[in-house]
Design an enzyme around this catalytic site. Structure first.
Site, mmCIF file in Angstrom:
data_model
loop_
_atom_site.group_PDB
_atom_site.id
_atom_site.type_symbol
_atom_site.label_atom_id
_atom_site.label_comp_id
_atom_site.label_asym_id
_atom_site.label_seq_id
_atom_site.Cartn_x
_atom_site.Cartn_y
_atom_site.Cartn_z
ATOM 1 N N CYS A 116 26.400 57.348 44.862
ATOM 2 C CA CYS A 116 26.189 56.158 45.705
ATOM 3 C C CYS A 116 26.419 56.432 47.187
ATOM 4 C CB CYS A 116 27.061 55.004 45.229
ATOM 5 S SG CYS A 116 26.523 54.366 43.632
ATOM 6 N N HIS A 256 27.985 49.680 51.076
ATOM 7 C CA HIS A 256 27.296 49.934 49.802
ATOM 8 C C HIS A 256 27.448 48.725 48.882
ATOM 9 C CE1 HIS A 256 25.878 51.759 46.206
ATOM 10 N NE2 HIS A 256 27.068 51.795 45.627
ATOM 11 N N ASN A 286 23.201 47.010 42.285
ATOM 12 C CA ASN A 286 23.554 48.306 42.877
ATOM 13 C C ASN A 286 22.358 49.253 42.739
ATOM 14 O OD1 ASN A 286 24.532 50.825 43.528
ATOM 15 N ND2 ASN A 286 26.390 50.672 42.287
HETATM 16 O O1 UT7 Z 1 28.395 52.246 43.066
HETATM 17 C C1 UT7 Z 1 29.226 53.207 42.530
HETATM 18 C C2 UT7 Z 1 30.534 52.706 42.286
HETATM 19 N N1 UT7 Z 1 30.589 51.677 41.275
HETATM 20 C C3 UT7 Z 1 31.335 50.623 41.492
HETATM 21 O O2 UT7 Z 1 31.840 50.480 42.582
HETATM 22 C C4 UT7 Z 1 31.586 49.667 40.374
HETATM 23 C C5 UT7 Z 1 33.061 49.404 40.282
HETATM 24 N N2 UT7 Z 1 33.473 48.569 39.164
HETATM 25 C C6 UT7 Z 1 33.141 47.272 39.083
HETATM 26 O O3 UT7 Z 1 32.376 46.744 39.864
HETATM 27 C C7 UT7 Z 1 33.818 46.460 38.001
HETATM 28 O O4 UT7 Z 1 34.835 47.205 37.427
HETATM 29 C C8 UT7 Z 1 32.860 45.966 36.887
HETATM 30 C C9 UT7 Z 1 31.911 44.919 37.439
HETATM 31 C C10 UT7 Z 1 32.054 47.127 36.332
HETATM 32 C C11 UT7 Z 1 33.666 45.326 35.779
HETATM 33 O O5 UT7 Z 1 34.474 44.277 36.297
HETATM 34 P P1 UT7 Z 1 36.023 44.204 35.985
HETATM 35 O O6 UT7 Z 1 36.527 42.989 36.623
HETATM 36 O O7 UT7 Z 1 36.640 45.518 36.409
HETATM 37 O O8 UT7 Z 1 36.037 44.022 34.439
HETATM 38 P P2 UT7 Z 1 36.761 44.919 33.321
HETATM 39 O O9 UT7 Z 1 35.964 46.140 33.047
HETATM 40 O O10 UT7 Z 1 38.189 45.079 33.693
HETATM 41 O O11 UT7 Z 1 36.657 43.937 32.081
HETATM 42 C C12 UT7 Z 1 37.277 42.659 32.068
HETATM 43 C C13 UT7 Z 1 36.869 41.933 30.812
HETATM 44 C C14 UT7 Z 1 37.016 42.783 29.555
HETATM 45 O O12 UT7 Z 1 37.400 41.927 28.505
HETATM 46 P P3 UT7 Z 1 38.947 41.849 28.061
HETATM 47 O O13 UT7 Z 1 39.315 43.241 27.655
HETATM 48 O O14 UT7 Z 1 39.696 41.373 29.276
HETATM 49 O O15 UT7 Z 1 38.897 40.865 26.942
HETATM 50 C C15 UT7 Z 1 35.635 43.297 29.306
HETATM 51 O O16 UT7 Z 1 35.388 43.592 27.949
HETATM 52 O O17 UT7 Z 1 35.488 41.582 30.886
HETATM 53 C C16 UT7 Z 1 34.784 42.127 29.744
HETATM 54 N N3 UT7 Z 1 33.462 42.524 30.182
HETATM 55 C C17 UT7 Z 1 32.403 41.697 30.196
HETATM 56 N N4 UT7 Z 1 32.250 40.405 29.829
HETATM 57 C C18 UT7 Z 1 31.034 39.850 29.982
HETATM 58 C C19 UT7 Z 1 33.070 43.728 30.679
HETATM 59 N N5 UT7 Z 1 31.770 43.685 30.997
HETATM 60 C C20 UT7 Z 1 31.331 42.449 30.710
HETATM 61 C C21 UT7 Z 1 30.082 41.797 30.840
HETATM 62 N N6 UT7 Z 1 29.982 40.505 30.459
HETATM 63 N N7 UT7 Z 1 28.992 42.427 31.333
#
Ligand code: UT7
Length: 331
Positions: A116, A256, A286
């Site tokens: 990225c 970004h 993204n």
């Molecule tokens: O460009 C290159 C660099 N990339 C980035 O900068 C991306 C960085 N990461 C992120 O943007 C975020 O971490 C994500 C958007 C990918 C995920 O968001 P998050 O707030 O970090 O969520 P998480 O992975 O900690 O998951 C929180 C909860 C989980 O459920 P529990 O364990 O709390 O019950 C996940 O299973 O949300 C759940 N979850 C979803 N729910 C609905 C994860 N993905 C989804 C989804 N829809 N798509």
């Protein structure tokens, strides 16, 4: 003799027609519009469809848009850099093909890959060629067909990424406009947290890997998020401090577009008003190497000659950094 600076003098962009909305994703994986919007700020992303169409398709369209808008004769271009994490093919560079297709027949061309941060690093590379005095017209394109490496059954990645391309022309400037300073970083410990493991030279694709979906992008979102928030904000602060810039000196933050919360955190750290933060993540998601030129294209009509723009990016590898650039024209 005054130092040659490298300025952006033209911008072009292209996004594919097909719109993948949060509502459509709801029918594909266990997710919902409310979760995606509140956690990422994304509403829809564009996807390139069509047999045999790769990243070069996006790059060519973006470059053609720049050529149409600027009236530049492609034969004048001396170097074409395609910043991308999703080249058309291995071994045969995407940039060489792109340059030929747009009629840049006098240029040499190469790909630049830093996930990225590819476009940000590309800005540094393109500017250095200009500052050296050896070249006067360098075309930098950022393009990615992320859909080619996304598993549309993996809700941790498929909601984030989209396809797109953007292009900028770098030329020498005699008024001191253009790239002023850069602070670029990398840390290889990050490669476990965001990568497509199979399909490269370490792990060539096997039938078993394909069956397990290990050729797709994997992301440990939480770890990447934490590193992105702290590192992107740190480099933005650093670039402001060492150029004696206060928040009032900054016209725009071009960050970004990976997650609206990461962009907001960076803007908050440098205490920048929301109306100075370029944002289009809601429409494209993204797009990896295309996020920064797509921002420039969307905001071009609002940019004024002399505007101070702070660029910041963070991505796989890990790679990240910040660039301070003075905008060179009114459109
Ligand atoms: O460009 C290159 C660099 N990339 C980035 O900068 C991306 C960085 N990461 C992120 O943007 C975020 O971490 C994500 C958007 C990918 C995920 O968001 P998050 O707030 O970090 O969520 P998480 O992975 O900690 O998951 C929180 C909860 C989980 O459920 P529990 O364990 O709390 O019950 C996940 O299973 O949300 C759940 N979850 C979803 N729910 C609905 C994860 N993905 C989804 C989804 N829809 N798509």
């Amino acid at each position: 003799m005054s130092k040659i600076t490298a300025a952006i003098t033209a911008v072009g962009a292209y996004v594919p027609e097909y719109v993948l909305t949060n509502q459509i994703l709801e029918t594909m994986v266990d997710t919902n519009d409310e979760w995606i919007t509140s956690r990422t700020g994304i509403k829809e992303r564009r996807i390139l469809k069509g047999e045999g169409k790769g990243t070069s398709y996006l790059a060519i369209k973006a470059a053609q848009n720049l050529l149409d808008k600027s009236g530049l004769d492609p034969k004048e271009i001396e170097l074409v850099i395609v910043a991308t994490a999703t080249p058309d093919m291995k071994a045969a560079g995407t940039a060489a093909y792109t340059a030929s297709q747009i009629g840049a027949t006098n240029a040499f061309a190469f790909d630049l890959e830093a996930a990225c941060s590819s476009f940000l690093y590309g800005m540094s590379a393109a500017s250095s060629y200009i500052e050296s005095g050896k070249y006067k017209k360098v075309l930098l394109i950022g393009a990615d067909k992320n859909s080619s490496m996304i598993n549309y059954e993996d809700r941790a990645t498929c909601i984030i990424f989209g396809d797109g391309g953007g292009a900028v022309l770098f030329e020498p400037n005699e008024e001191g406009l253009g790239l002023q300073d850069e602070y670029l970083r990398s840390d290889g410990m990050g490669r476990e947290f965001l990568r497509a493991k199979f399909g490269g030279s370490s792990y060539p694709t096997t039938v078993e890997a394909l069956e397990n979906g290990e050729h797709y992008v994997f992301q440990d979102g939480r770890t990447v998020f934490k590193n992105a928030v702290s590192n992107m904000a740190d480099v933005a602060v650093k670039i402001l401090e060492r150029n004696n810039l206060s928040k009032d000196d900054i016209a725009w933050l071009a960050a970004h577009q990976a997650n609206k919360r990461i962009i907001d955190a960076t803007a908050n750290r440098i205490e920048l008003d929301e109306n100075k933060v370029m944002m289009n993540i809601e429409r494209y998601g993204n797009t990896t190497s295309a996020t920064l030129p797509l921002l420039l294209s969307d905001y071009e009509s609002q940019l004024k000659k002399g505007d101070n723009i702070v660029f910041a990016a963070f991505g796989g590898g890990f790679t990240w950094g910040s660039i301070y650039l003075k905008w060179a024209y009114n459109s």
